[in-house]
Design a protein around this motif. Structure first.
Motif, PDB file in Angstrom:
ATOM      1  N   THR A   4       0.813  -1.243  -0.034  1.00  0.00           N
ATOM      2  CA  THR A   4      -0.056  -0.100  -0.163  1.00  0.00           C
ATOM      3  C   THR A   4       0.884   1.141   0.008  1.00  0.00           C
ATOM      4  O   THR A   4       1.842   1.392   0.884  1.00  0.00           O
ATOM      5  N   LYS A   6       0.607   5.437  -0.035  1.00  0.00           N
ATOM      6  CA  LYS A   6      -0.284   6.681   0.262  1.00  0.00           C
ATOM      7  C   LYS A   6       0.399   7.998   0.003  1.00  0.00           C
ATOM      8  O   LYS A   6       1.471   8.235   0.138  1.00  0.00           O
ATOM      9  N   GLN A   8      -0.358  12.302  -0.576  1.00  0.00           N
ATOM     10  CA  GLN A   8      -1.323  13.558  -0.383  1.00  0.00           C
ATOM     11  C   GLN A   8      -0.545  14.603  -1.344  1.00  0.00           C
ATOM     12  O   GLN A   8       0.569  14.984  -1.327  1.00  0.00           O
ATOM     13  N   TYR A  65      -6.064  13.249  -1.667  1.00  0.00           N
ATOM     14  CA  TYR A  65      -5.669  12.006  -0.852  1.00  0.00           C
ATOM     15  C   TYR A  65      -5.547  10.769  -2.032  1.00  0.00           C
ATOM     16  O   TYR A  65      -6.675  10.327  -2.376  1.00  0.00           O
ATOM     17  N   GLU A  67      -4.586   6.706  -2.631  1.00  0.00           N
ATOM     18  CA  GLU A  67      -3.987   5.393  -1.883  1.00  0.00           C
ATOM     19  C   GLU A  67      -3.834   4.349  -2.885  1.00  0.00           C
ATOM     20  O   GLU A  67      -5.022   4.244  -3.733  1.00  0.00           O
ATOM     21  N   SER A  69      -3.543   0.425  -3.523  1.00  0.00           N
ATOM     22  CA  SER A  69      -3.249  -1.035  -2.779  1.00  0.00           C
ATOM     23  C   SER A  69      -3.026  -2.218  -3.555  1.00  0.00           C
ATOM     24  O   SER A  69      -4.037  -2.168  -4.780  1.00  0.00           O
ATOM     25  N   LYS A  78      -7.624   4.449  -4.152  1.00  0.00           N
ATOM     26  CA  LYS A  78      -8.708   5.222  -3.383  1.00  0.00           C
ATOM     27  C   LYS A  78      -8.353   6.746  -3.741  1.00  0.00           C
ATOM     28  O   LYS A  78      -7.248   7.045  -3.184  1.00  0.00           O
ATOM     29  N   THR A 126     -15.041  10.359  -1.880  1.00  0.00           N
ATOM     30  CA  THR A 126     -13.865   9.274  -1.914  1.00  0.00           C
ATOM     31  C   THR A 126     -14.427   8.209  -2.964  1.00  0.00           C
ATOM     32  O   THR A 126     -15.750   7.918  -3.037  1.00  0.00           O
TER      33      THR A 126
END
Lengths: 139, 118
Positions: A4, A6, A8, A65, A67, A69, A78, A126
């Protein structure tokens, strides 16, 4: 095993290029097929584009944001914005005769057509886009 | 993304090279807009041989100019689209709005039919 990542990002059109480059890199890293890669590139770019323009409305004080995975079989993105959200179940069909000549309004339709699953959360702020990496793709 | 615009007799061939995302669709818009403004009869071939993907914003550019092009008795024909891009066109129902061909030469034939029908 699940990987994963992440991130910003600032609300800036250049974020689109950064995400596109990331997707290019993941294709090689995770050996994603050309067909799946094309679907991922278009659908995720549409989601980022929506977050920049429609969600955050180009407000540079807001963020996006992002993300990712990855497992052996699937890759899930995401994407969240800091806008006010929208009703994803109440969008007109851009392929209908009365809408087909409209210049916009195709982004979410494309996401739904290209991703294996699309899920909206938090009043549309989201979106989760999942792609099955092991299926046969017929174009 | 780069765009190469060339003319061959009465045809204008626009060739985007790379990816047309929301950002680079502005360049595509400028390229198509210039042809629509500057040609009395815009007969445009969009050469998709090096178009690796197109966003909804890029699709929106073609939709925006389709009517002005046809009002000037011209047309826009797509040639050499990669299967991924052609799939996007078909998902969005655009294959019913515009002519999509396998080659530049067939695109020219299609546009010659448009010319003859005027």
């Amino acid at each position: 095993m699940q990987n994963t990542f992440k991130f910003q990002f600032p609300t800036d059109v250049e974020t689109l290029g950064v995400v596109e480059k990331f997707i290019e890199d993941t294709q090689h890293l995770w050996n994603i097929s050309e067909e799946a890669y094309g679907n991922i590139m278009v659908a995720v770019s549409e989601a980022i584009n929506n977050a920049i323009f429609h969600g955050n409305k180009l407000d540079k004080t807001k963020h996006i944001y992002f993300e990712v995975s990855h497992t052996h079989n699937t890759i899930t993105f995401k994407i969240s914005d800091e806008g006010t959200g929208f009703d994803p179940n109440n969008l007109p069909d851009p392929t209908s005769p009365e809408r087909i000549m409209e210049p916009g309004g195709r982004g979410i339709f494309l996401m739904k057509a290209l991703a294996d699953t699309v899920e909206f959360l938090e009043n549309g702020k989201t979106v989760l886009l999942s792609f099955n990496l092991k299926k046969e793709v017929f174009l | 993304m780069n765009i190469k615009t060339t003319t061959e007799s009465s045809f204008v061939i626009i060739k985007p090279i790379g990816e047309v995302d929301a950002y680079s669709s502005i360049d595509l818009d400028n390229a198509v807009s210039d042809v629509v403004k500057n040609y009395e009869r815009p007969y445009i071939i969009l050469d998709g041989s090096e178009l690796t993907y197109i966003s909804s914003a890029g699709i929106g550019v073609f939709i925006t100019y389709l009517e002005p092009i046809r009002k000037k008795k011209g047309d826009l024909v797509f040639a050499n689209l990669r299967k991924e891009v052609q799939y996007i066109f078909s998902v969005l129902g655009l294959d019913k709005l515009v002519i999509i061909t396998d080659s530049i030469s067939v695109a020219k034939e299609k546009l010659n039919h448009v010319k003859e029908s005027i």
